[in-house]
Every structure is written in structure tokens, then in C-alpha cells.
Write a protein that holds these residues in place. Structure first.
Motif, PDB file in Angstrom:
ATOM      1  N   PRO A   1      -0.549   2.905  -5.319  1.00 27.70           N
ATOM      2  CA  PRO A   1      -1.761   3.668  -4.971  1.00 27.70           C
ATOM      3  C   PRO A   1      -3.041   2.864  -5.132  1.00 27.70           C
ATOM      4  O   PRO A   1      -4.047   3.170  -4.492  1.00 27.70           O
ATOM      5  CB  PRO A   1      -1.719   4.857  -5.931  1.00 27.70           C
TER       6      PRO A   1
ATOM      7  N   ALA B   1      -5.564   2.557   7.507  1.00 31.79           N
ATOM      8  CA  ALA B   1      -6.642   2.912   6.590  1.00 31.79           C
ATOM      9  C   ALA B   1      -7.847   2.003   6.764  1.00 31.79           C
ATOM     10  O   ALA B   1      -8.987   2.424   6.533  1.00 31.79           O
ATOM     11  CB  ALA B   1      -6.145   2.840   5.141  1.00 31.79           C
TER      12      ALA B   1
ATOM     13  N   ALA C   1      -3.480   1.200  -1.819  1.00 32.05           N
ATOM     14  CA  ALA C   1      -3.883   2.202  -0.833  1.00 32.05           C
ATOM     15  C   ALA C   1      -5.362   2.552  -0.991  1.00 32.05           C
ATOM     16  O   ALA C   1      -6.088   2.695  -0.003  1.00 32.05           O
ATOM     17  CB  ALA C   1      -3.024   3.449  -0.980  1.00 32.05           C
ATOM     18  N   ARG C   2      -5.818   2.655  -2.251  1.00 34.50           N
ATOM     19  CA  ARG C   2      -7.235   2.942  -2.503  1.00 34.50           C
ATOM     20  C   ARG C   2      -8.105   1.792  -1.987  1.00 34.50           C
ATOM     21  O   ARG C   2      -9.141   2.023  -1.348  1.00 34.50           O
ATOM     22  CB  ARG C   2      -7.455   3.145  -3.997  1.00 34.50           C
TER      23      ARG C   2
ATOM     24  N   PRO D   1      -3.815  -2.325   9.253  1.00 33.00           N
ATOM     25  CA  PRO D   1      -3.560  -1.093   8.501  1.00 33.00           C
ATOM     26  C   PRO D   1      -4.431   0.050   9.000  1.00 33.00           C
ATOM     27  O   PRO D   1      -5.641  -0.122   9.222  1.00 33.00           O
ATOM     28  CB  PRO D   1      -3.911  -1.476   7.061  1.00 33.00           C
TER      29      PRO D   1
ATOM     30  N   GLN E   1      -7.455  -0.342   0.393  1.00 29.76           N
ATOM     31  CA  GLN E   1      -7.475  -0.333   1.851  1.00 29.76           C
ATOM     32  C   GLN E   1      -8.399   0.746   2.389  1.00 29.76           C
ATOM     33  O   GLN E   1      -9.160   0.518   3.346  1.00 29.76           O
ATOM     34  CB  GLN E   1      -6.061  -0.136   2.406  1.00 29.76           C
ATOM     35  N   ALA E   2      -8.355   1.924   1.791  1.00 31.13           N
ATOM     36  CA  ALA E   2      -9.229   3.005   2.245  1.00 31.13           C
ATOM     37  C   ALA E   2     -10.693   2.646   2.035  1.00 31.13           C
ATOM     38  O   ALA E   2     -11.542   2.895   2.905  1.00 31.13           O
ATOM     39  CB  ALA E   2      -8.881   4.299   1.511  1.00 31.13           C
TER      40      ALA E   2
ATOM     41  N   ALA F   1       0.812  -1.216   0.000  1.00 31.19           N
ATOM     42  CA  ALA F   1       0.000   0.000   0.000  1.00 31.19           C
ATOM     43  C   ALA F   1       0.844   1.264   0.000  1.00 31.19           C
ATOM     44  O   ALA F   1       0.418   2.293  -0.526  1.00 31.19           O
ATOM     45  CB  ALA F   1      -0.932  -0.006   1.202  1.00 31.19           C
ATOM     46  N   ASP F   2       2.045   1.205   0.584  1.00 30.37           N
ATOM     47  CA  ASP F   2       2.885   2.411   0.612  1.00 30.37           C
ATOM     48  C   ASP F   2       3.623   2.633  -0.702  1.00 30.37           C
ATOM     49  O   ASP F   2       4.294   3.647  -0.871  1.00 30.37           O
ATOM     50  CB  ASP F   2       3.882   2.343   1.769  1.00 30.37           C
TER      51      ASP F   2
END
Length: 322
Positions: free
Chosen positions: A127, A261, A130-131, A259, A133-134, A123-124
Motif C-alpha cells: 500500500p 494511478a 500504491a500511495r 500505471p 503512485q497516487a 503497488a498491487d
């Protein structure tokens, strides 16, 4: 964990089950589950639906697994009024156990691909991850916003109670009884009971029964592989009313990470929350360890999977100081 048993689907039964939705044109059994049997059905008008059923044989079930397809139907029906949960539309149910041996749900087919097949990086660094996870964090928050009247499993009165401590204790005690009945070796029952006794006050901090999916691992999450957007959430048959922290453990079944998020605004650092996270991991470690021999899993993946489950259980008990 996946299996490779993809047999010829029972076309006559599937044709009857989807008839209220549309006429069957083709069907295929989907791999990737160890509890239920799932078919993707293409209708003559081009739509695709999913037909899911599960064994009703009590010998192949843990105590909390009876009538779970009915829980799935209940959650899908509830989610229809809460689009933030991103669950497929429930199209039809059959609980007669006459067309197929078990209960059946027919649901809309989701777009996207399972997160496990999307090719995301960390995730880091990615992107898209990361999306995803959010978006998963938003689902966890949406689930937790829905409240019930009693704690525990919707289809199991014996595993319900007025308090989370009582319901969780009943859930864990039933698992230990399942293990004893099935002759599962090396289950640390005494340490598990000691953990319940030592950390009951932490369980008492949960005073409102909140909807918990419990199985939000990436295989149950459908994403857009190009953007990482979470498009759908499936398999809520193990849902219960309880502590939302169980969903953080279910999202990472044999790991230790939570996480930020995904956790969102949930308290994960106070002493009580930290203890409940470990208790949740203890519970899930028990489930995943005990179900292996009960359902007779076979395959090259089983030894490594069992070892990972037992390690997770042991780490949780160590962390709980028992």
C-alpha cells in the motif's frame, strides 16, 4: 544513474552562495546525478539547504541542456504558488558564474528519502507504493494544469514553437544533430525522422502548452518510507511546455508501463495518445542514449544502462511502425 564521485566540497564558494540564507556550518557533496553537482549544506541555525550547479561547458551539453539550472529556478518559483506540485522552496539563485563555473540554485532541503531507497514493493502488494503512485498522479495532473504561451524548452528559443508538432520536431532534430556531432554510433536517425513524418497528426492533437517535468523517475521523488506519501519533487531543470504524456514516460524511463494511478485522467489509449506515448519514449530513448558518450559516463553500470536505453528506443520505433 548514480556515480561515486563525491569530492571535498568548495567551502568558500558554498559559504558565499548560502550567505543570503544563513551561515554555513557544514557541507557534503551528494552522489546520485549525472548532470548537475549537488551539495547539502547545514546552516548554523540547524536548517539544511541544497545547493545545485551544473556545467556551463557547451562541449559536455546536449542542445537542450544549456542554462537548465535557470529552468529549475523558474519552475521552483512557479511551484511556490502551487503547493500541489510538492517542490522545495527556492531560496536563492546565482547566475553570475563567478562563484562557481555554472549557474546555481539554493533550495530548501526536503524531508523523506528518495523513492529508490524506500524499499517499496509492487503497488498491487504494497500500500505504500500504491500511495506513492497516487500522489505522483496528483503531481502529474497539477503540472498539466499549468499552461504556457509557447511549446518547448523555456531557455532555448530555437527549441520553441507555436505548435507541439514543430517544437517536438525541433527537439528531436537537435538530438540527432547532437549525436552526429559527437559521433554517437548506431543512432537510427532515418527511422526517427520517418516516425516524425508518419505521426505528425498525433502531435497536432496537443493544442495547449502544459508544464511537463519530464524527469519524474523515482530518484527525483522524496517519500515517507512508512506511509508512501510523496513529500517532494526535485530536479525540474529539464522541464518544458508540451504534452503531459512525456511525464508518464519520464516516470518510467526504460520501461513500457503506464500505471493507471499515475496517468489519472490523461488519455493513454486513443490512437493519437498511443502514438504520442511511443514518440515520447522514442525521444527519451534518444536523449538517454546520446548523453552517455557526450558526457563520458564511466562505470560498471554504463554498458547495461546503454543497452536498456537502446532497447527502449528500438521498441518505440517498432511500435510506431517505422
Amino acid at each position: 544513474m548514480p556515480h561515486d564521485d563525491v569530492r571535498t566540497p568548495p567551502l568558500d564558494a558554498l559559504r558565499a552562495l548560502v550567505a543570503p540564507v544563513g551561515a554555513l556550518a557544514a557541507a557534503e557533496r551528494l552522489a546520485g546525478g549525472t548532470f548537475a553537482t549537488t551539495y547539502r549544506v547545514t546552516l548554523e541555525d540547524g536548517r539544511r539547504v541544497v545547493v545545485k550547479t551544473a556545467a556551463a561547458d557547451p562541449g559536455a551539453l546536449l542542445s537542450h541542456e544549456h542554462d537548465l539550472i535557470r529552468t529549475e529556478a523558474e519552475v521552483y518559483a512557479l511551484a511556490a504558488g502551487h503547493p500541489a506540485l510538492r517542490m522545495p522552496a527556492l531560496l536563492h539563485t546565482d547566475f553570475t558564474r563567478t562563484v562557481l563555473p555554472g549557474d546555481v540554485v539554493v533550495a530548501a532541503h526536503l524531508d523523506g528519502v528518495p523513492w529508490t531507497e524506500a524499499g517499496f514493493g509492487a503497488a498491487d502488494e504494497d500500500p505504500r507504493a500504491a500511495r506513492a503512485q497516487a500522489d505522483l498522479g496528483a503531481v502529474v495532473a497539477g503540472l498539466g494544469a499549468l499552461t504556457g504561451e509557447r511549446f518547448g524548452y523555456p531557455q532555448s528559443p530555437a527549441l520553441q514553437a507555436a505548435t507541439w508538432r514543430a517544437a517536438f520536431t525541433a527537439m528531436v532534430t537537435a538530438l540527432l544533430a547532437d549525436a552526429e556531432r559527437a559521433g554517437v554510433p548506431d543512432v537510427p536517425a532515418a527511422r526517427v525522422r520517418a516516425a516524425l513524418d508518419a505521426h505528425g497528426a498525433a502531435l497536432d492533437e496537443v493544442t495547449v502548452p502544459r508544464l511537463v517535468h519530464t524527469d519524474l523517475w523515482p530518484g527525483n521523488l522524496f517519500v515517507d518510507p512508512a506511509t508512501g506519501a510523496l513529500l517532494g519533487v526535485i530536479d525540474p531543470e529539464r522541464a518544458l511546455w508540451g504534452d503531459p504524456l512525456l511525464d508518464l514516460v519520464g516516470a518510467d524511463p526504460v520501461g513500457d508501463g503506464v500505471p493507471a494511478a499515475v496517468a489519472g485522467d490523461l488519455d493513454v489509449t486513443s490512437p493519437g495518445a498511443a502514438a504520442r506515448l511511443l514518440l515520447a519514449r522514442m525521444w527519451l530513448g534518444l536523449v538517454m542514449t546520446i548523453e552517455i558518450p557526450v558526457r563520458g559516463y564511466v562505470g560498471d553500470w554504463v554498458p547495461d544502462h546503454e543497452a536498456a536505453c537502446r532497447r527502449s528506443l528500438a521498441r518505440a520505433l517498432d511500435g510506431l511502425g517505422v
